[in-house]
Each structure stands twice: as structure tokens, then as C-alpha cells.
Design a protein around this motif. Structure first.
Motif, PDB file in Angstrom:
ATOM      1  N   LYS A  43      -7.241 -55.903 -23.743  1.00  0.00           N
ATOM      2  CA  LYS A  43      -6.285 -55.712 -24.835  1.00  0.00           C
ATOM      3  C   LYS A  43      -6.371 -54.321 -25.470  1.00  0.00           C
ATOM      4  O   LYS A  43      -5.642 -54.034 -26.413  1.00  0.00           O
ATOM      5  N   ALA A  44      -7.258 -53.465 -24.959  1.00  0.00           N
ATOM      6  CA  ALA A  44      -7.404 -52.115 -25.518  1.00  0.00           C
ATOM      7  C   ALA A  44      -6.125 -51.319 -25.318  1.00  0.00           C
ATOM      8  O   ALA A  44      -5.374 -51.535 -24.361  1.00  0.00           O
ATOM      9  N   THR A  45      -5.889 -50.393 -26.221  1.00  0.00           N
ATOM     10  CA  THR A  45      -4.713 -49.525 -26.113  1.00  0.00           C
ATOM     11  C   THR A  45      -4.879 -48.534 -24.973  1.00  0.00           C
ATOM     12  O   THR A  45      -3.938 -48.267 -24.235  1.00  0.00           O
ATOM     13  N   HIS A  46      -6.094 -47.985 -24.829  1.00  0.00           N
ATOM     14  CA  HIS A  46      -6.365 -46.990 -23.782  1.00  0.00           C
ATOM     15  C   HIS A  46      -7.749 -47.218 -23.190  1.00  0.00           C
ATOM     16  O   HIS A  46      -8.711 -47.430 -23.918  1.00  0.00           O
ATOM     17  N   ASN A  47      -7.834 -47.138 -21.871  1.00  0.00           N
ATOM     18  CA  ASN A  47      -9.099 -47.073 -21.145  1.00  0.00           C
ATOM     19  C   ASN A  47      -9.044 -45.788 -20.327  1.00  0.00           C
ATOM     20  O   ASN A  47      -8.631 -45.788 -19.171  1.00  0.00           O
ATOM     21  N   THR A  48      -9.407 -44.668 -20.940  1.00  0.00           N
ATOM     22  CA  THR A  48      -9.353 -43.374 -20.262  1.00  0.00           C
ATOM     23  C   THR A  48     -10.660 -43.161 -19.508  1.00  0.00           C
ATOM     24  O   THR A  48     -11.715 -43.617 -19.946  1.00  0.00           O
ATOM     25  N   LEU A  84     -18.980 -42.718 -13.172  1.00  0.00           N
ATOM     26  CA  LEU A  84     -17.761 -43.007 -13.917  1.00  0.00           C
ATOM     27  C   LEU A  84     -18.077 -43.141 -15.403  1.00  0.00           C
ATOM     28  O   LEU A  84     -19.051 -43.798 -15.770  1.00  0.00           O
ATOM     29  N   ILE A  85     -17.248 -42.505 -16.240  1.00  0.00           N
ATOM     30  CA  ILE A  85     -17.327 -42.723 -17.685  1.00  0.00           C
ATOM     31  C   ILE A  85     -15.942 -43.134 -18.175  1.00  0.00           C
ATOM     32  O   ILE A  85     -14.947 -42.473 -17.865  1.00  0.00           O
ATOM     33  N   VAL A  86     -15.891 -44.233 -18.921  1.00  0.00           N
ATOM     34  CA  VAL A  86     -14.657 -44.787 -19.474  1.00  0.00           C
ATOM     35  C   VAL A  86     -14.764 -44.791 -20.996  1.00  0.00           C
ATOM     36  O   VAL A  86     -15.721 -45.338 -21.543  1.00  0.00           O
ATOM     37  N   VAL A  87     -13.794 -44.178 -21.674  1.00  0.00           N
ATOM     38  CA  VAL A  87     -13.733 -44.233 -23.136  1.00  0.00           C
ATOM     39  C   VAL A  87     -12.560 -45.146 -23.498  1.00  0.00           C
ATOM     40  O   VAL A  87     -11.425 -44.903 -23.098  1.00  0.00           O
ATOM     41  N   THR A  88     -12.862 -46.197 -24.231  1.00  0.00           N
ATOM     42  CA  THR A  88     -11.873 -47.198 -24.605  1.00  0.00           C
ATOM     43  C   THR A  88     -11.514 -47.024 -26.075  1.00  0.00           C
ATOM     44  O   THR A  88     -12.391 -46.822 -26.904  1.00  0.00           O
ATOM     45  N   ARG A  89     -10.204 -47.119 -26.361  1.00  0.00           N
ATOM     46  CA  ARG A  89      -9.738 -47.033 -27.747  1.00  0.00           C
ATOM     47  C   ARG A  89      -8.811 -48.194 -28.055  1.00  0.00           C
ATOM     48  O   ARG A  89      -7.922 -48.523 -27.272  1.00  0.00           O
ATOM     49  N   TRP A  90      -9.055 -48.790 -29.216  1.00  0.00           N
ATOM     50  CA  TRP A  90      -8.145 -49.776 -29.771  1.00  0.00           C
ATOM     51  C   TRP A  90      -7.441 -49.086 -30.936  1.00  0.00           C
ATOM     52  O   TRP A  90      -8.092 -48.731 -31.922  1.00  0.00           O
TER      53      TRP A  90
END
Length: 115
Positions: A43-48, A84-90
């Protein structure tokens, strides 16, 4: 996969950072699919994310324009390949402007400190 949740909060937006050793883009996409099996991350807005492989750099902004490049540059500076590095933003309802890049950088720094 190392997952660090609720590491940054700003104006309602919340951030998490995740990562794992990863040899290629196909594996990266599989790891992100696994991460998104967690309802919260789905449900996160972004998984960059970003990754440097033997075939070259790979990044994905997932709608957060420029964020993948921020992660990629930090990987290059660290000389961290095949990880791999993933930054997640809600998204919290208020635009963060340039602060969002500062938060992506801080999230990656937090992750790197846990390696």
C-alpha cells in the motif's frame, strides 16, 4: 532482506528502507515483489530502488521522480555492488519538495549503517 521501518517521519509522510544482496535486476524485482507481499509495503505510495550489477546500474523511481538516482549515487559512492536498496514512502498528504531527496539520502545512510 533487512527491513527497517518507521525510520523517518515528516509532515505525515513515513519512510522505511530495505535491502539485500542481489546479483541482477530480475532478482531485484523478485525481492521487491516479496517485500510487497507485506500488506503495508503493497500500500506504499513509492518503493524506489537502485542496484549496481556487473551489467551496470539499474534504478526505478516508482513515481518518486529522481529518487532512484539518489539511491544509485549513494551506492556508487560506497562502492556497493550487487546489493539492492529500496526506500519506501507512504505519502502523508503534504508535498515535501526537495526535502524528499534529503529523506531518501538519510534512509540509505541508516541502511548502510546496519550493514
Amino acid at each position: 532482506m533487512l527491513v527497517l521501518e518507521n525510520i523517518i517521519s515528516d509532515r505525515g509522510s513515513k519512510y522505511a528502507v530495505s535491502g539485500a544482496p542481489c546479483p541482477d535486476e530480475e532478482t531485484a524485482r523478485a525481492l521487491i515483489r516479496t517485500l510487497c507481499q507485506r500488506k503495508k509495503f503493497a500500500k506504499a505510495t513509492h518503493n524506489t530502488w537502485a542496484l549496481i550489477t556487473s551489467a551496470g546500474p539499474v534504478k526505478n523511481d516508482d513515481g518518486e521522480a529522481g529518487a532512484g538516482m539518489v539511491i544509485l549515487r549513494m551506492l556508487e559512492r560506497e562502492g556497493l555492488h550487487n546489493h539492492l536498496i529500496v526506500v519506501t514512502r507512504w505519502f502523508g498528504g503534504k508535498h515535501l519538495g526537495g526535502d524528499r531527496f534529503r529523506h531518501v539520502q538519510e534512509a540509505v545512510r541508516i541502511y548502510l549503517a546496519h550493514l
